[in-house]
Write a protein that holds these residues in place. Structure first.
Motif, mmCIF file in Angstrom:
data_model
loop_
_atom_site.group_PDB
_atom_site.id
_atom_site.type_symbol
_atom_site.label_atom_id
_atom_site.label_comp_id
_atom_site.label_asym_id
_atom_site.label_seq_id
_atom_site.Cartn_x
_atom_site.Cartn_y
_atom_site.Cartn_z
ATOM 1 N N PHE A 1 1.174 -1.277 -0.075
ATOM 2 C CA PHE A 1 -0.255 0.053 0.003
ATOM 3 C C PHE A 1 0.721 1.466 -0.029
ATOM 4 N N ILE A 2 1.598 1.350 0.983
ATOM 5 C CA ILE A 2 2.954 1.848 0.704
ATOM 6 C C ILE A 2 3.609 2.618 -0.235
ATOM 7 N N ASN A 3 4.359 1.573 -1.181
ATOM 8 C CA ASN A 3 4.442 1.040 -2.424
ATOM 9 C C ASN A 3 3.403 2.513 -3.519
ATOM 10 N N CYS A 4 2.434 2.132 -3.556
ATOM 11 C CA CYS A 4 0.968 2.287 -4.431
ATOM 12 C C CYS A 4 0.818 3.544 -4.243
ATOM 13 N N TRP A 5 0.972 3.733 -2.574
ATOM 14 C CA TRP A 5 0.549 5.643 -2.095
ATOM 15 C C TRP A 5 1.544 6.364 -2.549
ATOM 16 N N ASN A 6 2.874 6.442 -3.174
ATOM 17 C CA ASN A 6 3.484 6.871 -2.937
ATOM 18 C C ASN A 6 4.125 7.103 -4.271
ATOM 19 N N VAL B 1 -0.670 15.821 5.438
ATOM 20 C CA VAL B 1 -2.031 15.358 4.955
ATOM 21 C C VAL B 1 -1.702 14.532 4.151
ATOM 22 N N VAL B 2 -0.985 13.795 3.297
ATOM 23 C CA VAL B 2 -1.164 12.127 2.596
ATOM 24 C C VAL B 2 -0.230 10.811 3.724
ATOM 25 N N THR B 3 0.486 12.014 4.782
ATOM 26 C CA THR B 3 1.399 10.807 5.062
ATOM 27 C C THR B 3 0.728 10.789 6.184
ATOM 28 N N ILE B 4 -0.268 11.420 7.101
ATOM 29 C CA ILE B 4 -1.293 11.133 8.473
ATOM 30 C C ILE B 4 -1.659 9.378 8.169
ATOM 31 N N PRO B 5 -2.095 9.122 7.115
ATOM 32 C CA PRO B 5 -2.610 8.293 7.178
ATOM 33 C C PRO B 5 -1.619 6.845 6.810
ATOM 34 N N LEU B 6 -0.593 7.094 5.962
ATOM 35 C CA LEU B 6 0.529 5.697 6.720
ATOM 36 C C LEU B 6 0.670 5.718 7.653
ATOM 37 N N ILE B 7 1.103 6.904 8.945
ATOM 38 C CA ILE B 7 1.080 6.439 10.455
ATOM 39 C C ILE B 7 0.203 6.147 10.813
ATOM 40 N N ALA B 8 -1.016 6.151 10.562
ATOM 41 C CA ALA B 8 -1.782 5.849 11.578
ATOM 42 C C ALA B 8 -1.882 3.684 11.232
#
Length: 283
Positions: free
Chosen positions: A210-215, A256-263
């Motif tokens: 998911f992190i790879n796709c998100w970024n 803002v887009v980093t917060i979901p990954l941290i959560a």
């Protein structure tokens, strides 16, 4: 042992150890902290000295207001969620079947399949960009979530298959034998017996995919024109003039887009640790 016998040497070693940990922590966290600080500063404050920028510049939430009132950014968030979640779901589904077959069954060409999967995973994105663009365009999937999901499977499926295969190999065979004795088919065994055991690995693999796709940026830039993902939208932020780079809104959008990954990492922290350490100790 010598350090414990000598209290002074032991104290020096502990002090150096904690100093090293502090240096590493500052090195890793400073860019993120600076991005957060920049997101609360006006664009005109970027020319201040670091000391004045940190302590004397005025705090403002205008950058976040700009981001959340940007229709392109909001659409990009939704498009990124659809593309990332869809890619991860398909990758885990296909990867689970493939990992079960490669980890449990013997068949001709098994080693060759594993080597092909490994070879595909190490190819750079730019190497397949031209051919993949023609495929997506000819299928009518350009500028659609399905086309982006299809392109992301190029690097998510090999990753999930390789990781899950290593995990499946370490699952005790007695679980399958007991299920087969009770009359379960291989498909039922996979879904009702192995999937619960594989949950830590599935969570870990899914989150990393998911992190790879998100970024991801290159495929999203190439295979879309209006329905852009968040990284492309942020890269296209523009200021009042062509020479003005809006670093404040860019940093605010990045936070803002980093917060979901941290959560997600915090929510599934235990599963991630279990998945990363699975198979490390046998017996």
């Amino acid at each position: 042992m010598l350090a414990k016998r000598n209290p002074f040497l032991y104290a020096v070693q502990r002090g150096l150890f904690y100093l090293l940990v502090l240096v590493i922590a500052v090195y890793l966290l400073f860019p993120f902290a600076w991005a957060v600080l920049t997101s609360f500063r006006k664009s005109g404050d970027l020319g201040l000295s670091p000391f004045d920028f940190i302590f004397h510049a005025q705090t403002t939430f205008s950058n976040y207001v700009t981001v959340f009132t940007n229709d392109s950014f909001i659409r990009g968030l939704g498009f990124s969620v659809i593309a990332a979640v869809g890619s991860v779901a398909l990758s885990l589904l296909i990867g689970s079947f493939a990992a079960y077959a490669l980890g449990r069954f013997r068949f001709p060409g098994k080693a060759a399949v594993l080597y092909v999967i490994l070879g595909v995973s190490v190819f750079p994105q730019i190497a397949v960009l031209g051919g993949l663009f023609l495929v997506i365009r000819n299928l009518g999937l350009f500028n659609t979530p399905i086309g982006l999901i299809f392109s992301y499977l190029i690097f998510t499926i090999p990753f999930t298959v390789w990781v899950l295969t290593s995990f499946v190999r370490d699952i005790p065979g007695e679980l399958e034998e007991a299920a087969l004795v009770d009359g379960a088919t291989p498909l039922v065994t996979l879904f009702r017996v192995l999937f619960p055991v594989m949950m830590p690995a599935l969570v870990t693999t899914g989150l990393l995919a998911f992190i790879n796709c998100w970024n991801e940026y290159l495929f999203a830039l190439t295979f879309t024109s209006t329905n852009r993902t968040v990284p492309v939208v942020i890269a296209n932020f523009s200021g009042a003039t062509q020479f003005d780079q809006p670093w404040g809104p860019i940093m605010a959008a990045s936070i803002v887009v980093t917060i979901p990954l941290i959560a997600l990492v915090l929510i599934f922290q235990r599963n991630i640790v279990s998945g990363l350490t699975a198979g490390a100790v046998k017996g």
